[in-house]
Scaffold this motif. Structure first.
Motif, PDB file in Angstrom:
ATOM      1  N   SER A  26     -66.799  22.541  29.713  1.00  0.00           N
ATOM      2  CA  SER A  26     -67.213  21.434  28.844  1.00  0.00           C
ATOM      3  C   SER A  26     -66.543  21.521  27.467  1.00  0.00           C
ATOM      4  O   SER A  26     -66.194  20.497  26.876  1.00  0.00           O
ATOM      5  CB  SER A  26     -68.734  21.435  28.689  1.00  0.00           C
ATOM      6  OG  SER A  26     -69.196  22.688  28.207  1.00  0.00           O
ATOM      7  N   ARG A  27     -66.366  22.729  26.960  1.00  0.00           N
ATOM      8  CA  ARG A  27     -65.731  22.876  25.638  1.00  0.00           C
ATOM      9  C   ARG A  27     -64.277  22.401  25.670  1.00  0.00           C
ATOM     10  O   ARG A  27     -63.784  21.806  24.708  1.00  0.00           O
ATOM     11  CB  ARG A  27     -65.806  24.319  25.162  1.00  0.00           C
ATOM     12  CG  ARG A  27     -67.226  24.761  24.822  1.00  0.00           C
ATOM     13  CD  ARG A  27     -67.255  26.173  24.226  1.00  0.00           C
ATOM     14  NE  ARG A  27     -68.610  26.595  23.955  1.00  0.00           N
ATOM     15  CZ  ARG A  27     -69.299  26.232  22.863  1.00  0.00           C
ATOM     16  NH1 ARG A  27     -68.740  25.464  21.957  1.00  0.00           N
ATOM     17  NH2 ARG A  27     -70.533  26.664  22.695  1.00  0.00           N
ATOM     18  N   TYR A  33     -60.146  15.910  24.783  1.00  0.00           N
ATOM     19  CA  TYR A  33     -60.148  14.537  25.275  1.00  0.00           C
ATOM     20  C   TYR A  33     -60.913  13.543  24.411  1.00  0.00           C
ATOM     21  O   TYR A  33     -60.997  12.367  24.756  1.00  0.00           O
ATOM     22  CB  TYR A  33     -60.657  14.506  26.723  1.00  0.00           C
ATOM     23  CG  TYR A  33     -59.668  15.160  27.657  1.00  0.00           C
ATOM     24  CD1 TYR A  33     -58.604  14.452  28.187  1.00  0.00           C
ATOM     25  CD2 TYR A  33     -59.774  16.518  27.963  1.00  0.00           C
ATOM     26  CE1 TYR A  33     -57.676  15.055  29.024  1.00  0.00           C
ATOM     27  CE2 TYR A  33     -58.849  17.138  28.797  1.00  0.00           C
ATOM     28  CZ  TYR A  33     -57.805  16.408  29.317  1.00  0.00           C
ATOM     29  OH  TYR A  33     -56.894  17.013  30.129  1.00  0.00           O
ATOM     30  N   ASN A  34     -61.480  13.968  23.329  1.00  0.00           N
ATOM     31  CA  ASN A  34     -62.073  13.053  22.354  1.00  0.00           C
ATOM     32  C   ASN A  34     -62.953  11.978  23.002  1.00  0.00           C
ATOM     33  O   ASN A  34     -62.758  10.773  22.824  1.00  0.00           O
ATOM     34  CB  ASN A  34     -60.951  12.383  21.533  1.00  0.00           C
ATOM     35  CG  ASN A  34     -61.484  11.612  20.331  1.00  0.00           C
ATOM     36  OD1 ASN A  34     -62.527  11.992  19.777  1.00  0.00           O
ATOM     37  ND2 ASN A  34     -60.801  10.561  19.930  1.00  0.00           N
ATOM     38  N   LEU A  35     -63.949  12.433  23.746  1.00  0.00           N
ATOM     39  CA  LEU A  35     -64.843  11.497  24.425  1.00  0.00           C
ATOM     40  C   LEU A  35     -65.985  11.030  23.531  1.00  0.00           C
ATOM     41  O   LEU A  35     -66.791  10.184  23.935  1.00  0.00           O
ATOM     42  CB  LEU A  35     -65.409  12.149  25.691  1.00  0.00           C
ATOM     43  CG  LEU A  35     -64.388  12.565  26.754  1.00  0.00           C
ATOM     44  CD1 LEU A  35     -65.093  13.071  27.998  1.00  0.00           C
ATOM     45  CD2 LEU A  35     -63.440  11.425  27.106  1.00  0.00           C
ATOM     46  N   GLY A  36     -66.086  11.609  22.344  1.00  0.00           N
ATOM     47  CA  GLY A  36     -67.102  11.157  21.390  1.00  0.00           C
ATOM     48  C   GLY A  36     -68.494  11.674  21.674  1.00  0.00           C
ATOM     49  O   GLY A  36     -69.474  11.115  21.166  1.00  0.00           O
ATOM     50  N   SER A  38     -70.891  15.520  22.564  1.00  0.00           N
ATOM     51  CA  SER A  38     -70.896  16.966  22.351  1.00  0.00           C
ATOM     52  C   SER A  38     -70.610  17.718  23.650  1.00  0.00           C
ATOM     53  O   SER A  38     -70.793  17.178  24.745  1.00  0.00           O
ATOM     54  CB  SER A  38     -72.262  17.400  21.816  1.00  0.00           C
ATOM     55  OG  SER A  38     -73.241  17.229  22.834  1.00  0.00           O
ATOM     56  N   PRO A  39     -70.202  19.006  23.519  1.00  0.00           N
ATOM     57  CA  PRO A  39     -70.026  19.833  24.714  1.00  0.00           C
ATOM     58  C   PRO A  39     -71.291  19.908  25.564  1.00  0.00           C
ATOM     59  O   PRO A  39     -71.212  19.947  26.794  1.00  0.00           O
ATOM     60  CB  PRO A  39     -69.648  21.201  24.152  1.00  0.00           C
ATOM     61  CG  PRO A  39     -68.989  20.899  22.845  1.00  0.00           C
ATOM     62  CD  PRO A  39     -69.736  19.712  22.304  1.00  0.00           C
ATOM     63  N   GLU A  45     -73.339  16.071  31.980  1.00  0.00           N
ATOM     64  CA  GLU A  45     -72.647  15.125  32.854  1.00  0.00           C
ATOM     65  C   GLU A  45     -71.932  15.870  33.990  1.00  0.00           C
ATOM     66  O   GLU A  45     -71.921  15.415  35.139  1.00  0.00           O
ATOM     67  CB  GLU A  45     -71.632  14.294  32.053  1.00  0.00           C
ATOM     68  CG  GLU A  45     -72.236  13.416  30.976  1.00  0.00           C
ATOM     69  CD  GLU A  45     -72.990  12.220  31.539  1.00  0.00           C
ATOM     70  OE1 GLU A  45     -73.264  12.171  32.755  1.00  0.00           O
ATOM     71  OE2 GLU A  45     -73.336  11.320  30.747  1.00  0.00           O
ATOM     72  N   MET A  46     -71.359  17.023  33.670  1.00  0.00           N
ATOM     73  CA  MET A  46     -70.672  17.815  34.691  1.00  0.00           C
ATOM     74  C   MET A  46     -71.661  18.307  35.747  1.00  0.00           C
ATOM     75  O   MET A  46     -71.349  18.316  36.951  1.00  0.00           O
ATOM     76  CB  MET A  46     -69.933  18.989  34.043  1.00  0.00           C
ATOM     77  CG  MET A  46     -68.725  18.546  33.215  1.00  0.00           C
ATOM     78  SD  MET A  46     -67.981  19.877  32.234  1.00  0.00           S
ATOM     79  CE  MET A  46     -67.292  20.924  33.513  1.00  0.00           C
ATOM     80  N   SER A  47     -72.847  18.693  35.310  1.00  0.00           N
ATOM     81  CA  SER A  47     -73.886  19.126  36.257  1.00  0.00           C
ATOM     82  C   SER A  47     -74.277  17.985  37.181  1.00  0.00           C
ATOM     83  O   SER A  47     -74.452  18.178  38.396  1.00  0.00           O
ATOM     84  CB  SER A  47     -75.115  19.640  35.500  1.00  0.00           C
ATOM     85  OG  SER A  47     -74.797  20.804  34.773  1.00  0.00           O
TER      86      SER A  47
END
Length: 341
Positions: A26-27, A33-36, A38-39, A45-47
């Motif tokens: 995530s970091r 990628y500047n998704l706006g 936080s990690p 979202e990854m989970s």
């Protein structure tokens, strides 16, 4: 369908993993990628994406990698168009500007070009003789009572055989045989010829004896079932460059598969020459040896008729937008070149 933020996270993970071959955390996504968000949000979202089956977590890493389902969703819904860069354009253009007048040479060169531009293993099917349409038949004397019988098709495919010529047959008669065969066969597809039709032709032209018998015997052989695929390979050694295949067992399985031309033809889908690009990913291929691979294919034409397929075989972690753009460009050039034959 997943929401927009998950789309962006999944796309970022896939593109980063394709570039680095390292599981993505995530970091890394937050930093690059500047998704706006936080990690911590990206981690959540990854989970979720992992729970939905789009991501996997290797046992030895805290990062994630795409699953087959993740790659499939990416190529179907998220994959951006990727223009061919100037260097690739020039390499493709210069290759097809060469005055190549033999179809075998052209297809072989195209396999090399496809491999060189994608850095993957390339496979191209040559036009199949039994699906070709006769254009012309020529006979070239070789001396010593022999001649070369040349079959030329609409796709530029050339088949030839050395035949024995009866002593009493003159050069003029050889030309007459070639003209008669051309007249009877021009415009007909090889696979539509029946043995009955060949026997009828034999009776009509029987005065030319053994010369005609040999020609018709050759065509009868083409009606026999068997290995009808001509495959041209390029860049098999590129498999050695992929981190996925540092595992010797995996590499051996892929290389063993590439030696089985009928198996390769089946994976390319040479029995279904349908328009457009097709992408098969991992388990979709249904072959244990290619469980860690993807196969991307496109068709090429002569005029309005699809006559062959080209494709690349590489790791699932391939740069799909680049591969698709290059395949489309090379298929277009090859189809245009085929009009010259």
């Amino acid at each position: 369908m997943i929401d927009d933020r998950k789309n962006k996270v999944l796309q970022a993970i896939i593109e980063d993993y394709v570039a680095t071959a390292e599981p993505v955390g995530s970091r890394t996504i937050a930093r690059k990628y500047n998704l706006g968000v936080s990690p911590a949000t990206i981690r959540n979202e990854m989970s979720d994406l992992e729970e939905l089956g789009y991501l996997e977590q290797p046992h030895t890493s805290a990062g994630r990698i795409p699953s087959d389902l993740g790659y499939r969703y990416y190529v179907d819904c998220l994959m951006p168009e990727r223009p061919i860069n100037p260097a690739e354009q020039e390499l493709i253009r210069s290759t097809f500007q060469r005055k190549i007048r033999e179809l075998d040479t052209l297809v072989r060169e195209t396999a090399r070009l496809l491999s060189e531009t994608t850095h993957l293993t390339a496979v191209i099917s040559g036009p199949q003789f039994e699906k070709a349409v006769f254009k012309e038949i020529r006979i070239v004397p070789l001396g010593n009572d022999r001649a070369l019988l040349i079959y030329i098709t609409d796709s530029g495919l050339v088949e030839n055989q050395v035949v024995e010529v009866p002593l009493q047959v003159t050069m003029l008669e050889l030309q007459q045989v070639a003209e008669l065969l051309s007249e009877h066969l021009r415009g007909r597809r090889v696979e539509t010829l029946s043995r009955t039709a060949l026997q009828s032709l034999h009776r009509e032209l029987s005065r030319y004896g053994t010369l005609l018998e040999q020609a018709l015997h050759f065509l009868e052989q083409k009606l026999e079932p068997g290995d009808r695929h001509r495959l041209y390979f390029g860049g098999t050694s590129h498999m050695l460059d992929q981190p996925e295949f540092r595992d010797v067992q995996k590499l051996r399985g892929v290389l063993s598969f590439l030696e089985q031309e009928e198996a390769v033809a089946a994976v390319l889908g040479l029995d279904r020459l349908t328009e457009g690009v097709e992408i098969q990913i991992g388990e979709e291929i249904r072959l244990r040896e290619l469980a860690d691979c993807s196969v991307v294919t496109a068709t090429y034409r002569v005029g309005d008729r699809i006559i062959g397929k080209m494709g690349v075989i590489g790791p699932r972690r391939m740069e799909y937008p680049k591969v698709v753009s290059i395949l489309n460009a090379i298929a277009s050039h090859l189809s245009e070149m085929n009009r010259l034959f």
